[in-house]
Design a protein around this motif. Sequence first.
Motif, mmCIF file in Angstrom:
data_model
loop_
_atom_site.group_PDB
_atom_site.id
_atom_site.type_symbol
_atom_site.label_atom_id
_atom_site.label_comp_id
_atom_site.label_asym_id
_atom_site.label_seq_id
_atom_site.Cartn_x
_atom_site.Cartn_y
_atom_site.Cartn_z
ATOM 1 N N LEU A 39 4.147 -0.643 1.223
ATOM 2 C CA LEU A 39 4.906 -1.595 2.035
ATOM 3 C C LEU A 39 4.727 -1.315 3.524
ATOM 4 O O LEU A 39 4.516 -2.240 4.311
ATOM 5 N N ILE A 40 4.804 -0.050 3.888
ATOM 6 C CA ILE A 40 4.649 0.293 5.308
ATOM 7 C C ILE A 40 3.236 -0.045 5.779
ATOM 8 O O ILE A 40 3.041 -0.611 6.853
ATOM 9 N N SER A 41 2.259 0.265 4.938
ATOM 10 C CA SER A 41 0.873 -0.009 5.331
ATOM 11 C C SER A 41 0.628 -1.499 5.518
ATOM 12 O O SER A 41 -0.202 -1.906 6.331
ATOM 13 N N ALA A 42 1.356 -2.323 4.747
ATOM 14 C CA ALA A 42 1.159 -3.768 4.858
ATOM 15 C C ALA A 42 1.637 -4.297 6.209
ATOM 16 O O ALA A 42 1.318 -5.422 6.580
ATOM 17 N N THR A 43 2.379 -3.481 6.957
ATOM 18 C CA THR A 43 2.856 -3.944 8.269
ATOM 19 C C THR A 43 1.933 -3.505 9.399
ATOM 20 O O THR A 43 2.224 -3.727 10.563
ATOM 21 N N GLY A 262 -2.436 -8.032 0.218
ATOM 22 C CA GLY A 262 -2.617 -8.789 -1.020
ATOM 23 C C GLY A 262 -1.980 -8.071 -2.208
ATOM 24 O O GLY A 262 -1.394 -8.708 -3.087
ATOM 25 N N SER A 263 -2.073 -6.733 -2.230
ATOM 26 C CA SER A 263 -1.451 -5.958 -3.308
ATOM 27 C C SER A 263 0.056 -6.161 -3.303
ATOM 28 O O SER A 263 0.670 -6.357 -4.357
ATOM 29 N N VAL A 264 0.651 -6.103 -2.123
ATOM 30 C CA VAL A 264 2.106 -6.300 -2.027
ATOM 31 C C VAL A 264 2.469 -7.685 -2.554
ATOM 32 O O VAL A 264 3.404 -7.840 -3.355
ATOM 33 N N LEU A 265 1.705 -8.693 -2.123
ATOM 34 C CA LEU A 265 2.000 -10.060 -2.564
ATOM 35 C C LEU A 265 1.837 -10.203 -4.082
ATOM 36 O O LEU A 265 2.526 -11.000 -4.716
ATOM 37 N N THR A 266 0.922 -9.427 -4.665
ATOM 38 C CA THR A 266 0.694 -9.499 -6.114
ATOM 39 C C THR A 266 1.843 -8.872 -6.899
ATOM 40 O O THR A 266 2.173 -9.312 -7.995
ATOM 41 N N ILE A 267 2.437 -7.836 -6.320
ATOM 42 C CA ILE A 267 3.499 -7.112 -7.030
ATOM 43 C C ILE A 267 4.815 -7.879 -7.016
ATOM 44 O O ILE A 267 5.548 -7.910 -8.009
ATOM 45 N N ILE A 268 5.119 -8.505 -5.868
ATOM 46 C CA ILE A 268 6.474 -9.039 -5.644
ATOM 47 C C ILE A 268 6.985 -9.968 -6.754
ATOM 48 O O ILE A 268 8.106 -9.777 -7.235
#
Lengths: 292, 311
Positions: A39-43, A262-268
């Motif tokens: 999550l932090i890396s996605a920012t 993209g990984s974060v969006l896939t998990i949510i």
Amino acid sequence: MSTVRTPPSPFLRPRKSVVLTILMSLFLVYTLVPLAWLLISATKTQPALFGTPGLAFGDSFALFDNIAETFTHDGGIFLRWLGNTLLYVVVGAGGATVLATAAGYGLAKYRFPGRRAVFAVLLGAIAIPGTALAVPTFLMFSELGLTNTPWAIIIPSLISPFGLYLVWVYAVEAVPDEVIEAARIDGAGEVRIFLTVTLRLLLPGVVTVALFAVVSTWNNYFLPLIMLSEPDWYPLTVGLNQWSAQASGVGAQPIYHLVITGSVLTIIPLVAAFLLLQRFWQSGLSAGSVKQ
Amino acid sequence: MTSIPVPVEAPPAPPAPARRVRRRRPERKGWLFVAPFLVVFALVFLAPIAYAVWLSLFREQVFFGGTEFVGLDNYAAVLGDAKFWESFLRVLVFLVVQVPVMLLLALVAALAIDSARLHASGFFRVVIFLPYAVPGVVAALMWGFIYGDNFGLAADLNDLLGRQAVAPLSADWILPSIGNVVTWEFVGYNMLIFYSALKVVPGDLYEAAAIDGAGTMRTILSVKLPAIRGAVVIATIFSIIGSFQLFNEPNILRTLAPNVISTFYTPNMYAYNLSFAGQQYDYSATVAIVMGVITAIIAYVVQLRGSRKGV
């Protein structure tokens, strides 16, 4: 093994243990740190990814820029992959739930001839690992001209032996024979009884089966990897890995920040589904293990 | 880890015809509900197996095209194939170490959450289960980045210590690193299987144990563990099947560590690469069948042993 060291206390109303809670919190840390890192890396912007420690935020908060870029990169292919995944999930997992529910109910409530044979075949199927099936399925589908089409993903997703098993066990408990008999006396046909009377009783079991079918379809990687060579039909999982693989090799153009976002969006969506449907799947699972 | 089965107890035997009430026609209509499932099942389960067996009896002609019937030659070749055995031994080592660690952690977590001594136990249950909802691909990519030298936590740790203390993607560490990814993904799932089984242990048993003066440890060993034996056997079988099928995690980490993870790192990767890099479909099908048979035998033995102890 913290549970065994806690001081003796009246067993049926034990006191809460702080020591145990702290020890179990280590478990939480192990579970959550990688997700927090993600999550932090996605920012972060790509330079910030390389320039700052993993669990610290970068100088700028680039989450929304990253999301926008994820959806627009390479002509909006991510959106296409998301649409494909939704298609596979709705048709594949939806179909799997329908087939498993009908079959589980049929096996639980009708003593038809051949029932034992069905039971034996299913038991055998559970023991067969997917490994043995994947490559032959590809070759067969390729003969049938189904590879590189959505059907290559959807058709194999339609079968969930464990989903069937769960509905079966659940139906034995949840649908009293008397209810079916009463409906028959009222003159209802078998299909109508299923649709109007028993389906409602089966609901927690069905939601559980659906949820697990959704997860396995959403997370499916091996099957689409084998079946599809056309990026336009990729689901998110295969697409993301392709983006990640772009970072190495000749003329590599790393897009780590997009892989991570993209990984974060896939998990949510899945995490949200599990959290929202907790009541259903937890009761469905408990019912599944009532039968010894 | 292609398909994730729903955690349940061993299937019930079809109930014996206990009530010999004479029933009318509707019983036959059960087929109406079961038939659609069976038709698709035949297409995606039975047909590929039959096709794989058929393929494994042939071999591609290198120069002329076409295929030649070779009987059991492919099987003999697989059994004498050093690459196959290397990959097989690797997943066997993985299985022997990773599965017990993961199941023990899951069991401890389930017992702790079930013990009623944990603050906020519902929160623990949901959070520990959460990684199951993370796709294996995302889990492998995420851990792969964390392991990496570029911007991962492993690099941060090495910076902090001022030396190369951890190198998760090196040849010595890669198998435990993969084991960690798999453990992270599935420990919560197994915890939930055990927890669901613990939930339905009848309260009378605990009461009886408490009256007999059994302590916590004693209750766990004599009441709880025997009561959830079925769940443990099922979880063990699923984990064994999962280990033998190991593919996603090593295949994805391969892009980050191509020199450490070979194309025949696991039997499943070997079968995949034989097909899609080597076009050796017949041989690939044979590898898949051999692995399938070995897995089924081991799963069967575990099931037998597991249920025999229960008697």
